[in-house]
Design a protein around this motif. Structure first.
Motif, short mmCIF file in Angstrom:
data_model
loop_
_atom_site.label_atom_id
_atom_site.label_comp_id
_atom_site.label_asym_id
_atom_site.label_seq_id
_atom_site.Cartn_x
_atom_site.Cartn_y
_atom_site.Cartn_z
N GLN A 136 -48.58 42.51 8.31
CA GLN A 136 -47.72 43.68 8.08
C GLN A 136 -46.34 43.23 7.60
O GLN A 136 -45.91 42.11 7.90
N ASP A 137 -45.69 44.15 6.92
CA ASP A 137 -44.34 43.91 6.40
C ASP A 137 -43.35 44.01 7.56
O ASP A 137 -42.80 45.07 7.84
N MET A 138 -43.14 42.89 8.25
CA MET A 138 -42.25 42.89 9.43
C MET A 138 -41.99 41.45 9.87
O MET A 138 -42.56 40.52 9.31
N GLY B 15 -56.02 51.10 8.81
CA GLY B 15 -55.07 50.00 8.66
C GLY B 15 -54.29 50.20 7.39
O GLY B 15 -54.29 51.30 6.82
N ASN B 16 -53.63 49.16 6.95
CA ASN B 16 -52.79 49.26 5.76
C ASN B 16 -53.05 48.08 4.85
O ASN B 16 -53.20 46.96 5.33
N GLU B 17 -53.09 48.32 3.57
CA GLU B 17 -53.09 47.25 2.57
C GLU B 17 -54.01 46.10 2.95
O GLU B 17 -53.58 44.96 3.10
N ARG C 244 -52.35 58.04 -1.11
CA ARG C 244 -51.75 57.04 -1.99
C ARG C 244 -50.36 56.72 -1.44
O ARG C 244 -49.82 57.45 -0.63
N MET C 245 -49.80 55.64 -1.95
CA MET C 245 -48.41 55.36 -1.59
C MET C 245 -47.55 55.26 -2.84
O MET C 245 -47.96 54.70 -3.84
N TYR C 246 -46.39 55.88 -2.78
CA TYR C 246 -45.39 55.82 -3.84
C TYR C 246 -45.93 56.32 -5.19
O TYR C 246 -45.48 55.88 -6.25
N ALA C 247 -46.93 57.19 -5.15
CA ALA C 247 -47.43 57.75 -6.41
C ALA C 247 -46.28 58.49 -7.09
O ALA C 247 -45.44 59.11 -6.43
N ALA D 59 -40.96 57.74 -1.10
CA ALA D 59 -39.50 57.76 -0.95
C ALA D 59 -39.05 56.59 -0.07
O ALA D 59 -38.82 56.74 1.12
N HIS D 60 -38.93 55.45 -0.68
CA HIS D 60 -38.62 54.20 0.03
C HIS D 60 -37.13 54.22 0.41
O HIS D 60 -36.26 54.08 -0.45
N ALA D 61 -36.88 54.35 1.71
CA ALA D 61 -35.50 54.60 2.17
C ALA D 61 -34.68 53.32 2.28
O ALA D 61 -34.00 53.09 3.28
N VAL E 272 -42.34 59.46 4.69
CA VAL E 272 -41.31 58.64 4.05
C VAL E 272 -41.38 57.22 4.63
O VAL E 272 -41.61 57.03 5.81
N TRP E 273 -41.20 56.25 3.74
CA TRP E 273 -41.09 54.86 4.19
C TRP E 273 -39.63 54.52 4.32
O TRP E 273 -38.93 54.57 3.33
N GLU E 274 -39.09 54.13 5.45
CA GLU E 274 -39.68 54.13 6.74
C GLU E 274 -38.63 54.61 7.72
O GLU E 274 -37.51 54.88 7.33
N ILE F 182 -35.08 46.00 5.57
CA ILE F 182 -33.99 46.92 5.92
C ILE F 182 -34.16 48.15 5.03
O ILE F 182 -33.52 48.26 3.98
N ASP F 183 -35.04 49.03 5.41
CA ASP F 183 -35.36 50.14 4.50
C ASP F 183 -35.66 51.41 5.28
O ASP F 183 -36.69 52.05 5.07
N GLY F 184 -34.74 51.76 6.17
CA GLY F 184 -35.02 52.89 7.05
C GLY F 184 -34.10 54.09 6.89
O GLY F 184 -33.01 54.01 6.33
N GLY G 195 -38.03 50.51 -11.50
CA GLY G 195 -38.89 51.55 -10.96
C GLY G 195 -40.34 51.24 -11.32
O GLY G 195 -40.61 50.56 -12.31
N TRP G 196 -41.26 51.76 -10.52
CA TRP G 196 -42.67 51.49 -10.79
C TRP G 196 -43.10 52.08 -12.12
O TRP G 196 -44.13 51.70 -12.67
N ASP G 197 -42.33 53.04 -12.62
CA ASP G 197 -42.68 53.66 -13.89
C ASP G 197 -42.12 52.86 -15.07
O ASP G 197 -42.36 53.21 -16.21
N THR H 257 -37.06 50.67 -5.41
CA THR H 257 -37.53 49.53 -4.62
C THR H 257 -39.03 49.66 -4.36
O THR H 257 -39.74 48.66 -4.30
N CYS H 258 -39.50 50.87 -4.19
CA CYS H 258 -40.93 51.17 -4.15
C CYS H 258 -41.06 52.58 -4.67
O CYS H 258 -40.62 53.51 -4.01
N GLY H 259 -41.64 52.71 -5.86
CA GLY H 259 -41.81 54.06 -6.39
C GLY H 259 -40.99 54.25 -7.64
O GLY H 259 -40.49 53.29 -8.24
#
Ligand code: IPT
Length: 958
Positions: free
Chosen positions: A178-180, A410-412, A451-454, A492-494, A520-522, A551-553, A723-725, A933-935
């Motif tokens: 996990q991302d932690m 689970g995740n990823e 999905r995530m960050y679509a 919405a990566h905070a 929202v993440w996270e 640090i994304d909360g 951006g992911w786009d 950062t994500c999305g």
């Protein structure tokens, strides 16, 4: 100890529900003895765990707190990676350099447990071998999963020796990427739990609610060693439940996040009574729509990791409650327990306070993505039992909680048959809940399309997809997916100053019934430290790390509310309020409740005189989902020229999570008039201006320098990622740097002192570039300590990149003390992150001018500003907007004790050094912040292409 073997733990009893029981328990938390070794090869086999009477403790032993992570107790250091493994990908082998912690505890148990008992571990990272009185009980796998070892007949009344060897890394680490922070140790509770004869081992209550007739049922499974009786006093249920089965309980009030109605039930066996809090509710999918109790619902959710800045993933009752109260107070109705089961007590709180829970298994193999998912355990049958064991431990522990509506695998973790097997087991065991796993992109073994960050476009097309018939050649899998509702398990990566785009996502969720909202993440920033001094990846000397991506909360490490959460509360509000010219439109966005639980108050404000009047707005009954338009009450309609009308929705009564009066929604209408222009004007005195730059250097007693044309900002985290786009483009921070927005110089092109004014024209351009912003500044003295400046800005040449802002920068030679303004506030606003505030007169002290982002970046802009007083140690500068060619005639004001250069080059907030000056920017336009950062990056409509601007300011020393 074999920590390289692809399997689940050994020796534990089968998983069961966490029960609130009368059976005695004894906490073994406290101070244990501890020793750390560099790797398994050198971890001593010196009799420390065998109960050998001759064994004596060496110097290498110290005391340690249980529960705790040893890296936060002075033994070794934490390390942060997002998706990469901090060791070679060589499954199932952990690295040789593998911290091994030996734990020892001697304890008395008394006679209470002689009848039968288990020794329960709620969380050990990552693998442990457990010995009691010299006997090996087994091994644990699954850091955030409960293991119970039968100690019946092994436990002594006095002088027990419990020995636990914990490996920081093990085969399990491949499943726990996990991302932690990587933080080993016995970090959750250790307990002795009696399992008396004539007691209850396990209970599963499958509750249901039938909206058509308002009745509830409970389907009961009990594993007990005596007859059991079920009582639900409030529902007059009192019956023999030894054989379980479906029990009708008649008409009930259903459980939902809006009204978390619980009924206390008891199950009484001969020697043990279990208390349950039953919530009757049904979650289902019908025609691609997610329903709770027959009504479509939207997840207004957040992702929550367990984190405390001093204790890591050691959860405390205070933190858990604090988190959930903050969520409820900000209109959050759902939480995904990313990416593992939380502390078991969290679920009692989500049941009680009302939050839908997506409960996630402790599983992530993200690091295999680096190698194209080769060797991914998810697709290797040898890991199947480990996967199933994880899911079973997850589901069993929390299966009795009404708030858990979805199980997440689970995740990823890529995809593969082991995940399918988890889904199949879960579906067979608990058909009452839905199954989620984002990684199943074709959605063949899940019940929700996730999905995530679509992107906005993709979310829209998923919402629209089902409006037209399926293509004639659609596969069975495609048809299945069309039947599913859609949610964004992360969006919405905070991270840092953000997230932008909440409004646009919410509008899509509101528009298409198939879209069941998102998370929202996270929730929490995982900074380690205290009192504003927080560390992130790399601060502990890690050679492989992912810096501040941890640090994304929406809240800081100590739960400081970030502006993103204030904005989110607005978009998640159950009452959408729009103030029209002579009426107020209110939309009830609850799924079940009418608006009877809210009161609506209006306030009319004049910019000069403050509040003119206020009163209550009577809405009458408004059912869930309905809209009402309430004409202005007579008192309000009778007022002449209120400049601002604000309507607030407040809780009418105290709730479990906020008191009566708590604001849950707000709307406003602003008709502000432009300030009046002074009529008398003469040319200003030339000694107030710098002889070279012709910028203002003094105003009355104020020493200052400005304005300079500013188009750059201290890059936000989102500015530092494409951006992911638009992943093929460098991020904005880099494009701004290449173009030179961060190194502009200004040349005076011409100047003329006339009778009535000083006219200066300038050219501002990056060093080494030929595109510029040309400026014209017309200065007039209008009073003793007051000047006006009429500014016209024009871009020249071809700017290769959009700007961060278009503004006027001043530096006052004294430190900031306070900012007061007429505009939106009290918090900051950016064009795509502007919802939280309301218009009025606001004041913030020096310490609230900025957001203390752990990694410094641009923050703190106050938007919609007509007038601002910048109070400094050297006097006060008042800036009044006389005219501005911005959409509503206002500007944004940013006041900071740090220059943007300092902000952009300092690694941590606490390392920022103030220069004793006040950095003030008056921006005509600003770029949005996005969520790159994500999305998606900043949406085109919130970008700032090179453009002209005009503004006239009145500058006064007051
Ligand atoms: C996504 C992860 O699921 C989440 O745990 C977190 O790491 C987040 O990213 C970034 O903060 S996965 C990523 C590929 C978007």
């Amino acid at each position: 100890m074999n920590i390289a073997r692809k399997g689940p733990g050994t020796g534990a009893r089968p998983p069961r529900a966490r029960l609130h029981s009368s059976a005695p328990r004894q906490s073994l938390n406290g101070t244990w003895r501890f020793r750390l070794s560099r790797g398994l090869a050198v971890a001593p086999e010196d009799g420390w765990n065998t109960g050998d009477a001759a064994w004596t403790e060496g110097d290498d032993w110290t005391g340690i707190t249980v529960p705790a992570h040893w890296v936060l107790e002075g033994h070794g250091k934490p390390a942060y990676t997002n998706t990469r493994f901090p060791f070679p990908i060589d499954p199932p082998n952990p690295p040789d350099e593998n911290p091994i912690g030996d734990y020892r505890l001697t304890f008395d148990a008394g006679a209470t447990f002689t009848d039968g008992a288990v020794l329960r571990f709620d969380g050990i990272e990552s693998a442990a071998e457990v010995w009691l009185n010299g006997e090996l009980l087994g091994e644990t796998r699954g850091s955030r999963l409960t293991h119970e070892f039968d100690v019946t007949g092994r436990l002594r009344e006095n002088g027990n020796l419990l020995a636990v060897r914990v490996a920081q890394f093990s085969d399990a680490s491949y499943l726990e990427d996990q991302d932690m922070w990587w933080m080993p140790g016995i970090f959750r509770d250790v307990e002795l739990v009696a399992t008396p004869a004539g007691g209850i081992w396990d209970v599963f209550t499958v509750t249901d609610y039938e909206a058509a007739d308002g009745t509830g049922t409970v389907d009961l499974f009990v594993e007990a060693s005596s007859a059991v009786r079920l009582r639900i006093p409030e529902l007059d249920v009192d019956l023999d439940a030894t054989d379980g089965g479906v029990i009708g309980v008649g008409v009930v009030e259903p459980w939902s996040a809006e009204n978390p109605r619980l009924y206390t039930a008891t199950l009484e066996a001969e020697n043990e009574t279990v208390t349950l809090e039953l919530g009757f509710r049904r979650i289902e999918v019908r025609d691609s729509v997610l329903l709770v109790n027959g009504e479509p619902i939207q997840f207004r959710g957040v992702n929550r990791h367990e984190h405390d800045p001093l204790r890591g993933r050691v959860a405390s009752p205070e933190r858990m409650r604090q988190d959930l109260l903050l969520m409820k107070q900000h209109n959050v109705n759902a939480v995904r327990t990313s990416h593992y089961p939380p502390h078991p007590d969290l679920l009692a709180l989500t049941d009680e306070l009302g939050l839908y829970v997506v409960l996630e298994c402790d599983l992530e193999t993200h690091g295999f993505e680096e190698i194209g998912w080769r060797l991914n355990p998810s697709a290797d049958p040898q890991w199947r039992d480990a996967y199933l064991d994880r899911m079973q431990r997850t589901v069993h522990r929390d299966k009795n909680h009404a708030s858990v509506v979805i199980w997440s695998l689970g995740n990823e973790a890529g995809t593969g048959t082991n995940l399918e097997a988890m889904a199949a087991w879960t579906r067979a065991f608990d058909p009452s809940r839905l199954i989620h796993y984002e990684g199943d992109w074709s959605s063949t073994y899940v019940d929700v399309y996730s999905r995530m960050y679509a992107s906005f476009e993709e979310v829209r097309s998923i919402g629209e997809e089902i409006a037209s018939p399926a293509p004639f050649d659609a596969t069975a899998a495609q048809l299945h997916r069309r039947s599913l509702p859609f949610m964004q398990c992360e969006y919405a990566h905070a991270m840092g100053n953000g997230p932008g785009g909440l409004q646009e996502y919410q509008e899509l969720f509101d528009q298409y019934p198939r879209l069941a909202g998102g998370f929202v993440w996270e929730w929490i920033e995982h900074g380690l430290g205290s009192d504003g001094v927080y560390s992130y990846g790399g601060d502990f000397g890690e050679d492989v790390h992912d810096s501040n991506f941890v640090i994304d909360g929406l809240v800081g490490p100590d739960r400081e509310v970030r502006p993103g959460l204030v904005a989110l509360a607005h978009w998640y509000s159950p009452a959408r309020i729009t103030v029209l010219d002579d009426a107020v439109r209110i939309e009830n966005r609850y799924a079940f409740a009418d608006l009877g639980g809210l009161t609506f108050t209006w306030t009319a404000i004049s910019a000069q005189d403050g509040e003119l009047d206020s009163g209550e707005l009577k809405t009458g009954p408004v059912a869930a989902g309905e809209v009402v338009v309430v004409p202005f009450p007579d008192e309000l309609a009778a007022l002449e020229l209120p400049e601002i009308v604000t309507v607030e929705a407040r809780l009418a009564h105290d709730t479990a999570w906020a008191g009566a009066g708590h604001v849950v929604g707000r709307g406003e209408r602003v008709w502000l008039n432009q300030a009046e222009e002074p009529v008398e004007a003469v040319a200003p005195a030339d000694d107030s201006f710098d002889a070279v730059s012709l910028r203002l250097r003094s105003l009355g007693g104020l020493r200052l320098d400005g304005p300079e044309v500013g188009i750059w900002r201290a890059p936000t985290d989102n500015d530092r990622y494409p951006g992911w786009d638009e992943r093929d483009l460098p991020p904005y921070a880099e494009r701004w740097h290449v173009a030179g927005l961060d190194r502009t110089r200004t040349r005076v092109v011409s100047s003329a002192w006339g009778e009535d004014a000083l006219r200066v024209t300038t050219r501002t351009a990056p060093a080494g570039r030929d595109f510029s912003v040309d400026g014209e500044f017309v200065w007039r003295r209008v009073a003793d300590k007051a000047l006006t400046v009429e500014v016209t800005l024009t871009p020249i040449g071809t700017w290769p990149v959009e700007w961060a802002r278009l503004g006027l920068d001043f530096v006052i030679d004294a430190a900031p003390r306070e900012l007061s303004w007429l505009g939106r506030g009290p918090g900051p606003s950016y064009p795509d992150l502007a919802a939280g505030g309301f218009t009025g007169r606001h004041t913030v002290a020096a310490g609230e001018l900025y957001t203390p982002h752990v990694k410094p970046q641009e923050s703190g802009a106050r938007a919609g500003v007509r007038e601002a007083s910048v109070v400094t140690d050297g006097g006060t500068l008042r800036v009044t907007v006389l005219s501005a060619d911005t959409p509503d005639g206002s500007v944004a004001v940013t006041v900071s004790p740090w220059s943007r250069k300092v902000l952009s080059t300092t690694a941590h907030h606490h390392e920022l050094e103030a220069d004793g000056r006040t950095h003030l920017s008056v921006d005509l336009f600003q770029s949005g912040v996005g969520t790159a950062t994500c999305g998606p990056g900043v949406l085109p409509r919130y970008r700032l292409a090179a453009r002209p601007g005009r503004v006239t300011l009145l500058l006064e020393e007051v």
